[in-house]
Enzyme design. Structure first.
Site, PDB file in Angstrom:
ATOM      1  CG  HIS A  81      41.801  50.353  48.557  1.00 24.05           C
ATOM      2  ND1 HIS A  81      42.012  49.585  47.433  1.00 24.05           N
ATOM      3  CD2 HIS A  81      42.994  50.348  49.213  1.00 24.05           C
ATOM      4  CE1 HIS A  81      43.269  49.143  47.417  1.00 24.05           C
ATOM      5  NE2 HIS A  81      43.881  49.593  48.487  1.00 24.05           N
TER       6      HIS A  81
ATOM      7  CG  ASP B 197      41.855  47.610  43.654  1.00 21.61           C
ATOM      8  OD1 ASP B 197      40.746  47.326  43.182  1.00 21.61           O
ATOM      9  OD2 ASP B 197      42.028  48.481  44.534  1.00 21.61           O
TER      10      ASP B 197
ATOM     11  CG  HIS C 257      37.781  48.636  40.888  1.00 22.61           C
ATOM     12  ND1 HIS C 257      37.519  47.789  41.955  1.00 22.61           N
ATOM     13  CD2 HIS C 257      36.689  48.602  40.099  1.00 22.61           C
ATOM     14  CE1 HIS C 257      36.303  47.271  41.807  1.00 22.61           C
ATOM     15  NE2 HIS C 257      35.774  47.743  40.683  1.00 22.61           N
TER      16      HIS C 257
ATOM     17  CG  ASP D 287      41.131  51.796  44.051  1.00 22.39           C
ATOM     18  OD1 ASP D 287      40.097  51.557  43.408  1.00 22.39           O
ATOM     19  OD2 ASP D 287      41.457  51.145  45.067  1.00 22.39           O
TER      20      ASP D 287
ATOM     21  CG  HIS E 147      35.876  53.207  47.586  1.00 25.95           C
ATOM     22  ND1 HIS E 147      35.310  51.977  47.836  1.00 25.95           N
ATOM     23  CD2 HIS E 147      35.086  53.812  46.665  1.00 25.95           C
ATOM     24  CE1 HIS E 147      34.222  51.845  47.081  1.00 25.95           C
ATOM     25  NE2 HIS E 147      34.072  52.937  46.377  1.00 25.95           N
TER      26      HIS E 147
ATOM     27  CG  ASP F 123      39.870  46.533  46.751  1.00 28.44           C
ATOM     28  OD1 ASP F 123      39.037  45.644  47.010  1.00 28.44           O
ATOM     29  OD2 ASP F 123      39.563  47.719  46.519  1.00 28.44           O
TER      30      ASP F 123
ATOM     31  CG  ASP G 104      37.783  45.083  44.365  1.00 27.62           C
ATOM     32  OD1 ASP G 104      38.922  44.955  43.908  1.00 27.62           O
ATOM     33  OD2 ASP G 104      37.226  46.192  44.522  1.00 27.62           O
TER      34      ASP G 104
ATOM     35  CD  GLU H 263      36.673  48.963  49.356  1.00 26.00           C
ATOM     36  OE1 GLU H 263      35.492  48.596  49.462  1.00 26.00           O
ATOM     37  OE2 GLU H 263      37.026  50.150  49.206  1.00 26.00           O
TER      38      GLU H 263
HETATM   39 MN   LIG Z   1      40.595  49.401  45.685  1.00 26.58          MN
END
Ligand SMILES: [Mn+2]
Length: 293
Positions: free
Chosen positions: A93, A119, A121, A123, A136, A223, A225, A268
């Site tokens: 990312h 995402d 997260h 980031d 990332h 992302d 994830d 990712e």
């Molecule tokens: Mn990310």
């Protein structure tokens, strides 16, 4: 997408991650032809040569990420100048620093860029707050002007994004320093529990309003994830309890044909952790939901 050719830019780089495996993600999608059926849509879809660093590689991963970001920013700006639509496929990312710095640089001075960041997260670490120091975990903070000057300064020193024009969707794993930075700046965060409570369509509609209100255009950075690991196992850092693939493809369709959408980024993808290419197929579906007429 109306009258815009889609240019796919694969980023062969995992310098921002602890495990660099996602450097091979875009090339797997290209060689196994996962996006081929989109080539006939509208004005078509064409793969660029991948963005990658020529050896010798720098010893400091921040220098490597900076090198990729500079190349990618130029590539994105070049396609926009041709009237094409950049579709960036990571890579980790940290490539977002290049994608969105390039897009911001392509706008007129004073024009603002909106961004929806999807995402698990945030980031939004800075080098001071990051336990891993993996870049990332830092790209959104960099784009907001906080971080290593080598990364905040790609295409110029000013912040690429204003907090008012940014939102995150799907967050469920973060450190307190990241939340503190984003809250201080005033970035809107749609945590996973809000998505579950209100439904992704309502949240995504709010997000679209926010990123278009004061801007000349907006982007979407996904992302993988953000997806639930059951439906997107091929990622670097899976987190349980994520978005469903069907919900996300439905929501992205809200942006379909929207002239204000300037670029899309999907990152990712770790092909070595994928199972029966379920994640590769998810990438295809996400692209198609934005691109198809
Ligand atoms: Mn990310």
């Amino acid at each position: 997408m109306v009258a815009r050719r889609i240019r796919v830019i694969g980023v062969a780089a995992g310098y921002g991650a602890g495990d660099p495996a996602c450097q091979d993600g875009a090339e797997v999608l290209r060689t196994l032809r996962f996006l081929d059926d989109l080539e006939s849509v509208d004005d078509g879809l064409a793969w660029d040569e991948p963005v990658r660093l020529a050896p010798p590689l720098p010893a400091d991963p921040v220098d490597a990420v900076q090198g990729i970001a500079g190349q990618l920013a130029q590539r994105v700006a070049g396609h926009l100048a041709q009237g094409d639509f950049p579709l960036v496929i990571g890579g980790d990312h940290s490539c977002a620093i290049g994608t969105w710095s390039g897009l911001k640089g392509a706008l007129d001075p004073g024009q603002r860029l909106g961004l929806i960041w999807i995402d698990a997260h945030m980031d939004s670490h800075t080098p001071a707050s990051s336990p891993s120091r993996n870049v990332h975990g830092m790209p959104l903070a960099c784009l907001l002007g906080h971080g290593d000057p080598r990364l905040t300064g790609v295409t110029g020193a000013a912040p690429k994004l204003l907090a008012e024009d940014v939102c995150l969707i799907g967050v469920r794993s973060f450190e307190s320093a990241e939340a503190a930075l984003l809250n201080k700046l005033g970035v809107r965060i749609f945590f996973m529990d809000e998505v579950q409570r209100r439904g992704l369509p309502a949240v995504f509609a709010d997000a679209l309003r926010r990123v278009t209100q004061h801007t000349a255009g907006y982007g979407i950075s996904i992302d993988l994830d953000a997806l639930d690991p059951a439906e997107g196992p091929g990622v670097g850092t899976p987190v349980a309890g994520g978005l469903s693939r069907a919900d996300l493809t439905d929501a992205l369709a809200l942006a379909q044909g929207d002239e204000r959408l300037r670029a899309l980024e999907i990152v990712e993808y770790n092909p070595y952790r994928d199972e029966h290419f379920v994640t590769a197929r998810a990438i295809h579906d996400l692209c198609r939901s934005v691109i198809e007429i």
